[in-house]
Design a protein around this motif. Structure first.
Motif, PDB file in Angstrom:
ATOM      1  N   ASP A 122       0.829  -1.221   0.000  1.00 11.35           N
ATOM      2  CA  ASP A 122       0.000   0.000   0.000  1.00 11.35           C
ATOM      3  C   ASP A 122       0.860   1.266   0.000  1.00 11.35           C
ATOM      4  OD1 ASP A 122       1.034  -0.138   2.542  1.00 11.35           O
ATOM      5  OD2 ASP A 122      -0.863   0.236   3.569  1.00 11.35           O
TER       6      ASP A 122
ATOM      7  N   CYS B 100      -0.713   2.088  -6.144  1.00  5.84           N
ATOM      8  CA  CYS B 100      -1.423   1.282  -5.146  1.00  5.84           C
ATOM      9  C   CYS B 100      -2.917   1.566  -5.156  1.00  5.84           C
ATOM     10  CB  CYS B 100      -0.838   1.512  -3.758  1.00  5.84           C
ATOM     11  SG  CYS B 100       0.897   1.057  -3.665  1.00  5.84           S
TER      12      CYS B 100
ATOM     13  N   PRO C 240       1.226   7.602   1.977  1.00  9.56           N
ATOM     14  CA  PRO C 240       1.166   6.310   2.654  1.00  9.56           C
ATOM     15  C   PRO C 240       2.491   5.888   3.289  1.00  9.56           C
ATOM     16  CG  PRO C 240       0.004   6.223   0.567  1.00  9.56           C
ATOM     17  CD  PRO C 240       0.653   7.572   0.636  1.00  9.56           C
TER      18      PRO C 240
END
Ligand code: TXA
Ligand code: MG
Length: 332
Positions: free
Chosen positions: A60, A111, A224
């Protein structure tokens, strides 16, 4: 990949070798002005998959895409006038900008996010490699996930020897910490502090903000990657805050090999008192100098000492990016 990793100085023949590897869907490490990148054809989902596997990167955590021209940017992203003006002003350079992505981008680069992070690196070898490959190059820092980022070809070799076919060796990188990641959605916000200083960017974007740490603001991580423990050497890194400068030495354990990293704000007379307690003292003359040397000195020190003590430096210019990385590496 079977066989040996070649380390080559960037020249016409090594760049052309790199470009043909990229076109074939292989992974090539290359220098940028910030840190070394682990690159693959950003338009080839299988090639991008190799990057995740090699690094052990969480699925991710999206990857920055590197371009060599504005035309290349416009093939992969929707670029509004404001972002275009900014890119033209700041590129090539250590600034990554988040754009709305176009359908041509494979889902694994971003992602699954609707956005793509793009930058044009200020490094001749990097630009030549992208240009000659003819495709945008997806490249995270060329380290095993969690390790200090690589600022020399030797660091890349430490993590990936025998696992990638080629490292272009452009010497020590100029800036030493990764690019600044900027979002222009809503209020312009720095998602990751980096090589393009907050102060310099604020002059171009007066309402610029710095995103808070996700833990503090309680929301999801904006970039992220910033939610993971990062940059950590294999021995403990202790952050000594300014308020502890005068007292921390009394708590040191005996029989431990230690190194002290410090900057100009650390009291000189304390250094003299600490002489017997540390095997080595490492001085950063300012934030830029600390940024350039931080990852290199962490990788070097983990081989020689049991513990690394880093005395807080001033959070100004490159010092901000340095302190952000030190806190993360210290697990703070
Ligand atoms: O200087 C650099 O940025 C180096 C060189 C190689 O260019 N690259 C680099 O990549 O540091 P990496 O993967 O180590 O860090 C990329 C950061 C991560 O924090 C990631 O979460 C964030 O950029 N990022 C990538 N795509 C994003 C997106 N679409 N939205 C928000 N954050 C994104
Ligand atoms: Mg990284």
């Amino acid at each position: 990949m079977a066989g040996k990793t070649k380390v080559m100085k960037p020249d016409a023949s090594s760049i052309s070798r790199g470009a043909s590897l990229i076109k074939k869907g292989e992974v090539v490490a290359f220098p940028t002005e910030t840190v070394y990148g682990l690159g693959a054809n950003a338009l080839d989902a299988n090639a991008v998959r190799k990057i995740f596997l090699l690094k052990g990167r969480p699925a991710d955590n999206p990857i920055i895409v590197h371009v060599s021209s504005i035309a290349m940017l416009q093939k992969i992203a929707k670029v509004d006038a404001r972002a275009l003006t900014l890119a033209k002003k700041c590129w090539p350079g250590p600034l990554t900008i988040i754009f709305e992505k176009k359908g041509i981008m494979p889902a694994n680069v971003t992602c699954g996010l609707p956005t793509v992070a793009v930058r044009m690196p200020a490094n001749k070898a990097a630009l030549a490699l992208i240009r000659e490959s003819g495709v945008p190059i997806a490249a995270p820092s060329a380290n095993i996930s969690g390790r200090p980022s690589p600022t020399s070809a030797m660091h890349v070799l430490e993590d990936f020897d025998g696992k990638i076919p080629l490292i272009l060796d452009g010497g020590h990188t100029k800036i030493g910490v990764e690019s600044t990641v900027l979002s222009l959605a809503g209020t312009p916000r720095i998602l990751r502090l980096g090589g393009f200083s907050y102060e310099k960017l604020k002059k171009l974007i007066p309402n610029l903000e710095i995103a808070g740490h996700p833990k503090k603001i309680g929301g999801p991580a904006l970039s992220p990657g910033t939610k993971y423990r990062h940059y950590a050497p294999s021995v403990p890194l202790m952050l000594v805050e300014k308020k502890e400068f005068g007292t921390f030495a009394s708590k040191l354990k005996a029989g431990e090999r230690r190194v002290l990293f410090f900057g100009p704000n650390f009291p000189k007379k304390t250094i003299a008192q600490l002489a017997g307690q540390f095997e080595y003292f490492l001085y950063f003359k300012d934030g830029e100098n600390a940024a350039r040397r931080l990852f290199d000195e962490l990788r070097d020190s983990e081989k020689k000492y049991d513990r690394i003590y880093f005395c807080e430096i001033e959070e100004r210019g490159a010092g901000r990016a340095v302190m952000e990385r030190v806190r993360r590496a210290a697990g703070k």
